[in-house]
Motif scaffolding. Structure first.
Motif, PDB file in Angstrom:
ATOM      1  N   VAL A 290       0.864  -1.185   0.000  1.00 35.20           N
ATOM      2  CA  VAL A 290       0.000   0.000   0.000  1.00 35.20           C
ATOM      3  C   VAL A 290       0.906   1.243   0.000  1.00 35.20           C
ATOM      4  O   VAL A 290       1.863   1.313   0.781  1.00 35.20           O
ATOM      5  CB  VAL A 290      -0.937   0.011   1.233  1.00 35.20           C
ATOM      6  CG1 VAL A 290      -1.932   1.162   1.162  1.00 35.20           C
ATOM      7  CG2 VAL A 290      -1.672  -1.320   1.354  1.00 35.20           C
ATOM      8  N   CYS A 292       2.212   4.931   0.671  1.00 33.90           N
ATOM      9  CA  CYS A 292       2.161   6.001   1.687  1.00 33.90           C
ATOM     10  C   CYS A 292       1.243   5.636   2.843  1.00 33.90           C
ATOM     11  O   CYS A 292       0.433   6.467   3.300  1.00 33.90           O
ATOM     12  CB  CYS A 292       1.705   7.320   1.058  1.00 33.90           C
ATOM     13  SG  CYS A 292       2.607   7.758  -0.428  1.00 33.90           S
ATOM     14  N   PHE A 293       1.346   4.425   3.266  1.00 35.63           N
ATOM     15  CA  PHE A 293       0.407   3.966   4.302  1.00 35.63           C
ATOM     16  C   PHE A 293       0.715   4.580   5.666  1.00 35.63           C
ATOM     17  O   PHE A 293      -0.182   4.780   6.484  1.00 35.63           O
ATOM     18  CB  PHE A 293       0.430   2.436   4.369  1.00 35.63           C
ATOM     19  CG  PHE A 293      -0.777   1.877   5.064  1.00 35.63           C
ATOM     20  CD1 PHE A 293      -2.058   2.171   4.627  1.00 35.63           C
ATOM     21  CD2 PHE A 293      -0.638   1.074   6.182  1.00 35.63           C
ATOM     22  CE1 PHE A 293      -3.167   1.671   5.281  1.00 35.63           C
ATOM     23  CE2 PHE A 293      -1.744   0.576   6.841  1.00 35.63           C
ATOM     24  CZ  PHE A 293      -3.013   0.877   6.381  1.00 35.63           C
ATOM     25  N   LYS A 294       1.968   4.907   5.872  1.00 33.43           N
ATOM     26  CA  LYS A 294       2.329   5.555   7.140  1.00 33.43           C
ATOM     27  C   LYS A 294       1.601   6.910   7.219  1.00 33.43           C
ATOM     28  O   LYS A 294       1.016   7.259   8.247  1.00 33.43           O
ATOM     29  CB  LYS A 294       3.842   5.742   7.218  1.00 33.43           C
ATOM     30  CG  LYS A 294       4.302   6.309   8.539  1.00 33.43           C
ATOM     31  CD  LYS A 294       5.800   6.421   8.611  1.00 33.43           C
ATOM     32  CE  LYS A 294       6.297   7.026   9.909  1.00 33.43           C
ATOM     33  NZ  LYS A 294       5.460   8.036  10.493  1.00 33.43           N
ATOM     34  N   ASN A 297      -2.096   6.403   7.975  1.00 34.03           N
ATOM     35  CA  ASN A 297      -2.296   6.180   9.419  1.00 34.03           C
ATOM     36  C   ASN A 297      -2.149   7.473  10.185  1.00 34.03           C
ATOM     37  O   ASN A 297      -2.940   7.774  11.089  1.00 34.03           O
ATOM     38  CB  ASN A 297      -1.245   5.194   9.946  1.00 34.03           C
ATOM     39  CG  ASN A 297      -1.700   3.748   9.813  1.00 34.03           C
ATOM     40  OD1 ASN A 297      -2.888   3.479   9.755  1.00 34.03           O
ATOM     41  ND2 ASN A 297      -0.755   2.831   9.752  1.00 34.03           N
ATOM     42  N   HIS A 302      -5.046   4.909  13.133  1.00 33.24           N
ATOM     43  CA  HIS A 302      -4.704   3.499  12.947  1.00 33.24           C
ATOM     44  C   HIS A 302      -5.933   2.650  12.619  1.00 33.24           C
ATOM     45  O   HIS A 302      -5.862   1.710  11.810  1.00 33.24           O
ATOM     46  CB  HIS A 302      -4.012   2.996  14.228  1.00 33.24           C
ATOM     47  CG  HIS A 302      -3.075   1.871  13.981  1.00 33.24           C
ATOM     48  ND1 HIS A 302      -3.444   0.574  14.104  1.00 33.24           N
ATOM     49  CD2 HIS A 302      -1.767   1.881  13.577  1.00 33.24           C
ATOM     50  CE1 HIS A 302      -2.407  -0.197  13.809  1.00 33.24           C
ATOM     51  NE2 HIS A 302      -1.367   0.576  13.500  1.00 33.24           N
ATOM     52  N   ASP A 306      -6.637   0.218   9.508  1.00 32.02           N
ATOM     53  CA  ASP A 306      -7.081  -1.186   9.549  1.00 32.02           C
ATOM     54  C   ASP A 306      -8.219  -1.416   8.551  1.00 32.02           C
ATOM     55  O   ASP A 306      -8.239  -2.419   7.825  1.00 32.02           O
ATOM     56  CB  ASP A 306      -7.576  -1.551  10.947  1.00 32.02           C
ATOM     57  CG  ASP A 306      -6.412  -1.806  11.893  1.00 32.02           C
ATOM     58  OD1 ASP A 306      -5.265  -1.794  11.420  1.00 32.02           O
ATOM     59  OD2 ASP A 306      -6.654  -2.021  13.107  1.00 32.02           O
ATOM     60  N   ARG A 329      -1.414 -12.119   3.438  1.00 29.09           N
ATOM     61  CA  ARG A 329      -0.878 -10.853   3.944  1.00 29.09           C
ATOM     62  C   ARG A 329       0.421 -11.218   4.661  1.00 29.09           C
ATOM     63  O   ARG A 329       0.391 -11.912   5.666  1.00 29.09           O
ATOM     64  CB  ARG A 329      -1.884 -10.215   4.911  1.00 29.09           C
ATOM     65  CG  ARG A 329      -1.435  -8.871   5.454  1.00 29.09           C
ATOM     66  CD  ARG A 329      -2.466  -8.351   6.434  1.00 29.09           C
ATOM     67  NE  ARG A 329      -2.008  -7.146   7.099  1.00 29.09           N
ATOM     68  CZ  ARG A 329      -2.303  -6.833   8.345  1.00 29.09           C
ATOM     69  NH1 ARG A 329      -3.069  -7.652   9.049  1.00 29.09           N
ATOM     70  NH2 ARG A 329      -1.862  -5.724   8.877  1.00 29.09           N
ATOM     71  N   LYS A 404       8.071   1.443  -6.889  1.00 34.22           N
ATOM     72  CA  LYS A 404       7.846   2.503  -5.887  1.00 34.22           C
ATOM     73  C   LYS A 404       8.691   3.730  -6.261  1.00 34.22           C
ATOM     74  O   LYS A 404       8.209   4.869  -6.229  1.00 34.22           O
ATOM     75  CB  LYS A 404       8.272   2.002  -4.492  1.00 34.22           C
ATOM     76  CG  LYS A 404       7.291   1.041  -3.851  1.00 34.22           C
ATOM     77  CD  LYS A 404       6.371   1.730  -2.857  1.00 34.22           C
ATOM     78  CE  LYS A 404       5.447   0.711  -2.226  1.00 34.22           C
ATOM     79  NZ  LYS A 404       4.412   1.305  -1.418  1.00 34.22           N
ATOM     80  N   ARG A 408       5.144   4.939  -7.691  1.00 30.13           N
ATOM     81  CA  ARG A 408       4.075   4.128  -7.057  1.00 30.13           C
ATOM     82  C   ARG A 408       2.849   3.978  -7.975  1.00 30.13           C
ATOM     83  O   ARG A 408       2.873   4.407  -9.104  1.00 30.13           O
ATOM     84  CB  ARG A 408       3.653   4.706  -5.704  1.00 30.13           C
ATOM     85  CG  ARG A 408       4.796   4.885  -4.707  1.00 30.13           C
ATOM     86  CD  ARG A 408       4.265   5.470  -3.395  1.00 30.13           C
ATOM     87  NE  ARG A 408       5.312   5.590  -2.382  1.00 30.13           N
ATOM     88  CZ  ARG A 408       6.101   6.640  -2.229  1.00 30.13           C
ATOM     89  NH1 ARG A 408       5.981   7.681  -3.045  1.00 30.13           N
ATOM     90  NH2 ARG A 408       7.014   6.672  -1.277  1.00 30.13           N
TER      91      ARG A 408
END
Ligand SMILES: Nc1nc2c(ncn2[C@@H]2O[C@H](COP(=O)(O)OP(=O)(O)OP(=O)(O)O)[C@@H](O)[C@H]2O)c(=O)[nH]1
Length: 414
Positions: A290, A292-294, A297, A302, A306, A329, A404, A408
């Motif tokens: 995924v 830029c998942f940071k 979040n 968070h 999820d 996963r 990436k 991306r």
């Protein structure tokens, strides 16, 4: 003529009673022997006591000439009456019913009082016989009712043998009562004096049948419980196996997305690799991450992160192209798909997934790619260069890294 012949053939009432007494004392011995060799249910001991009372009672009544009248006629009859009363009481205990100990004791006490009163006041023997028969009738009917009503609870069905024996007992008691009523009418014209002897013999036969019935009742219950226990055990084993299967499934499933987890991935990937080695089928791997998942979040929290992973998981779980492959996963926001497809097909599938995720339009306010959540895929297909499955995996990882670095939201083959 016939009457005289029958009369001569009959044992005297006293002799019959003494023989019946001895017989009824042998029966508890048989039951005790049975008890030592088989497990018995509560109530069986009371039945043994019942037959003991019958034996003692018969002996006391039979010894009429040797013992005082209150011992033979009063005590002897009380003992005999205790026989059906204890049978009924023992049955209550056997069937896990309230034993009604007080009620049975009281009824015997009432009988003892009435019997004593009839002796003291010099009432006729006919009255005493009628009194006795009424009490016996009550107990036997009660016994029959309880057997009919409650044995299915402990045996799972009716016990025909006991019911037949009880019916036999009821008929004897009724016949005796009828005899008492009409005794005076036919006394001199039809019947020999020893009609009571016949009843005693019939009652002894009924007692023997009753012993067989009690033992059979206990035996049937043992068998029924054994059957029920083994059936329950079987059901529990099946339930245990099911929950074990479920646990095993859970141990290999990712709790958040419902996809397979990294443990399952490792073992299944190994199998697919070995299969491809022996059968020569193509093997491709897609690594999906995924973007830029940071940041996602950080900006939405968070929990929202999820939810986002769950939705991507759903896409992978239901994607028709992956039905025959392995989807798992394998990291926080990283997914892996192993499929028996060639490089071209695998890249096509990867591009399709990238497009589908973008079309989900999950808002991503802080993405460096666009307004919604996107994924990047790295694809590698097994070739002669891949000396091991780890090598193939690292080539897919490199393709992902490359994709990436190119901005991306795309799929790239190694
Ligand atoms: N909500 C949520 N976040 C997770 C979970 N597992 C890992 N993460 C987060 O995923 C983030 C992954 O961040 P990075 O590895 O820096 O990657 P990225 O931000 O997606 O950046 P790029 O991969 O370069 O696009 C980290 O912030 C982890 O805390 C999870 O189960 N739930």
């Amino acid at each position: 003529m016939i009457v005289t012949a029958l009369d001569e053939a009959m044992l005297s009432e006293q002799t019959t009673l003494l023989m019946a007494g001895i017989m009824c004392l042998v029966l508890p011995l048989v039951m005790t022997f049975y008890r030592q060799h088989r497990e018995t249910y509560p109530g069986f001991g009371i039945w043994v006591g019942a037959f003991l009372c019958a034996g003692i009672g018969c002996l006391l009544v039979g010894l009429e000439d040797l013992v005082p009248v209150w011992v033979s006629v009063w005590l002897g009859n009380v003992f005999i009456l205790a026989f059906p009363a204890l049978l009924a009481l023992g049955l209550n205990v056997f069937l896990n019913r309230p034993p009604l100990f007080a009620a049975y004791s009281a009824s015997i006490a009432i009988y003892a009082a009435l019997q004593g009163w009839s002796l003291v006041t010099g009432l006729s023997a006919g009255f005493r016989s009628a009194l006795f028969t009424v009490f016996v009738f009550f107990y036997v009917v009660r016994l029959g009712f309880n057997i009919y009503r409650y044995t299915p609870h402990v045996l799972g069905r009716h016990d025909k043998l006991t019911l037949t024996v009880i019916a036999f007992g009821v008929v004897i008691v009724i016949l005796r009562f009828v005899n008492l009523l009409f005794e005076s009418v036919y006394e001199n014209s039809f019947v020999f004096d020893d009609v009571d002897t016949i009843f005693i013999i019939l009652l002894v036969l009924a007692s023997v049948a009753m012993v067989i019935a009690t033992i059979s009742l206990n035996q049937l219950r043992l068998e029924f419980n054994l059957r029920t226990t083994s059936q329950e055990l079987q059901e529990q084993t099946i339930a245990l196996e099911k929950s074990n299967d479920k646990l095993a499934q859970l141990a290999l499933t990712d709790f958040l997305t419902g996809l397979k987890n990294v443990r399952f991935f490792d073992s299944e990937y190994k199998k697919l690799w070995e299969n491809s080695t022996t059968s020569g089928t193509p093997l491709s791997i897609i690594l999906l991450d995924v973007d830029c998942f940071k940041l996602y979040n950080d900006s939405l929290g968070h929990l929202a992160g999820d939810e986002c992973l769950k939705r991507i998981g759903e896409v992978l779980l239901t994607h028709p192209g992956f039905h025959r492959g392995l989807v798992a996963r394998i990291g926080g926001e990283e997914f892996a798909i192993v499929m028996e497809n060639n490089a071209e097909q695998a890249l096509e599938e990867a591009e399709r997934i990238v497009a589908i995720v973008e079309h989900l339009s999950i808002p991503h306010p802080s993405s460096l790619v666009g307004a919604s959540v996107t994924v990047t895929a790295g694809v590698a297909t097994r070739s002669s260069l891949d000396s091991s499955r780890e090598k193939l995996l690292s080539r897919a990882d490199y393709a992902l890294y490359h994709a990436k670095s190119l901005g991306r939201n795309r799929a790239m083959a190694a």
